[in-house]
Scaffold this active site. Structure first.
Site, PDB file in Angstrom:
ATOM      1  N   CYS A   1       0.828  -1.276  -0.576  1.00 56.45           N
ATOM      2  CA  CYS A   1       0.010  -0.285  -0.106  1.00 56.45           C
ATOM      3  C   CYS A   1       0.838   1.665  -0.495  1.00 56.45           C
ATOM      4  O   CYS A   1       1.401   1.403   1.398  1.00 56.45           O
ATOM      5  CB  CYS A   1      -0.808  -0.305   1.650  1.00 56.45           C
ATOM      6  SG  CYS A   1      -1.678   1.156   1.302  1.00 56.45           S
TER       7      CYS A   1
ATOM      8  N   HIS B   1      -8.839   7.606   2.834  1.00 53.41           N
ATOM      9  CA  HIS B   1      -8.197   9.074   2.895  1.00 53.41           C
ATOM     10  C   HIS B   1      -9.196  10.469   3.334  1.00 53.41           C
ATOM     11  O   HIS B   1      -9.945   9.320   2.189  1.00 53.41           O
ATOM     12  CB  HIS B   1      -6.651   9.307   2.343  1.00 53.41           C
ATOM     13  CG  HIS B   1      -7.339   8.729   0.233  1.00 53.41           C
ATOM     14  ND1 HIS B   1      -7.566   7.481   0.179  1.00 53.41           N
ATOM     15  CD2 HIS B   1      -7.388  10.442  -0.230  1.00 53.41           C
ATOM     16  CE1 HIS B   1      -7.537   7.648  -1.369  1.00 53.41           C
ATOM     17  NE2 HIS B   1      -8.238   8.944  -1.469  1.00 53.41           N
TER      18      HIS B   1
HETATM   19  P1  AMP Z   1      -8.279   8.631  -4.390  1.00 51.17           P
HETATM   20  O1  AMP Z   1      -8.475   9.205  -6.460  1.00 51.17           O
HETATM   21  O2  AMP Z   1      -9.894  10.010  -3.711  1.00 51.17           O
HETATM   22  O3  AMP Z   1      -7.891   7.513  -4.312  1.00 51.17           O
HETATM   23  O4  AMP Z   1      -7.343   9.340  -4.049  1.00 51.17           O
HETATM   24  C1  AMP Z   1      -5.968   9.492  -3.532  1.00 51.17           C
HETATM   25  C2  AMP Z   1      -4.953  10.741  -4.136  1.00 51.17           C
HETATM   26  O5  AMP Z   1      -3.803  10.504  -3.702  1.00 51.17           O
HETATM   27  C3  AMP Z   1      -4.640  11.267  -5.216  1.00 51.17           C
HETATM   28  O6  AMP Z   1      -5.282  13.015  -5.205  1.00 51.17           O
HETATM   29  C4  AMP Z   1      -3.415  11.780  -5.602  1.00 51.17           C
HETATM   30  O7  AMP Z   1      -2.883  12.895  -6.482  1.00 51.17           O
HETATM   31  C5  AMP Z   1      -3.056  11.184  -4.196  1.00 51.17           C
HETATM   32  N1  AMP Z   1      -1.526  10.611  -4.137  1.00 51.17           N
HETATM   33  C6  AMP Z   1      -0.888   9.649  -4.532  1.00 51.17           C
HETATM   34  N2  AMP Z   1       0.007   9.385  -5.101  1.00 51.17           N
HETATM   35  C7  AMP Z   1       0.549  10.429  -4.031  1.00 51.17           C
HETATM   36  C8  AMP Z   1       1.767  10.673  -3.472  1.00 51.17           C
HETATM   37  N3  AMP Z   1       3.277  10.089  -3.395  1.00 51.17           N
HETATM   38  N4  AMP Z   1       2.302  11.523  -2.205  1.00 51.17           N
HETATM   39  C9  AMP Z   1       0.946  12.660  -1.564  1.00 51.17           C
HETATM   40  N5  AMP Z   1      -0.309  12.343  -2.611  1.00 51.17           N
HETATM   41  C10 AMP Z   1      -0.420  11.307  -3.497  1.00 51.17           C
HETATM   42 ZN    ZN Z   2      -2.210   0.949   4.052  1.00 51.58          ZN
END
Ligand code: AMP
Ligand code: ZN
Length: 115
Positions: free
Chosen positions: A6, A101
């Protein structure tokens, strides 16, 4: 418990760098890598819970602690004019990272409103 595959468990463990804004016993929060608003922060529980759909009595404290953290972070970020809290749950909602999240989006007057 963590999930070895994850992304957010790896971020919580410090194995992948992040821009941390808040941390306590239950919660880790960091800036979204692809911000959709001037302030875009992700608030995640330190326990691997895949989404809102996996919340139950035994782990719901983590959800409560995440929302407490949302309120604290929003104040610290100066979002007194308002902000949006979003949790995408499952494929149809566009969830891409399957570790619960809460997105905090703010710092701008939002035009689009789905609900
Ligand atoms: P969701 O699409 O609601 O699952 O949100 C996942 C979020 O994680 C998206 O807004 C991505 O831009 C963000 N995300 C993915 N990888 C990273 C990372 N390494 N650091 C910070 N945010 C991330
Ligand atoms: Zn996790």
């Amino acid at each position: 418990m963590r999930d070895q595959n994850c992304l957010f468990c790896k971020i919580i463990a410090g194995e992948i760098p992040s821009s941390k804004v808040y941390e306590d016993e239950y919660v880790y929060a960091f800036r979204d890598i692809n911000p959709q608003a001037p302030v875009h922060i992700l608030v995640v529980p330190k326990e691997h819970i895949a989404s809102v759909a996996q919340l139950e009595e035994s782990n719901s404290l983590y959800a409560a602690k995440c929302l407490e953290a949302v309120a604290k972070i929003a104040k610290a970020e100066g979002l007194e004019k308002g902000y949006r809290v979003i949790s995408n749950c499952g494929e149809d909602a566009g969830q891409t990272v399957f570790h619960l999240h809460f997105h905090i989006l703010g710092g701008v007057k939002m035009a689009e409103k789905m609900v």
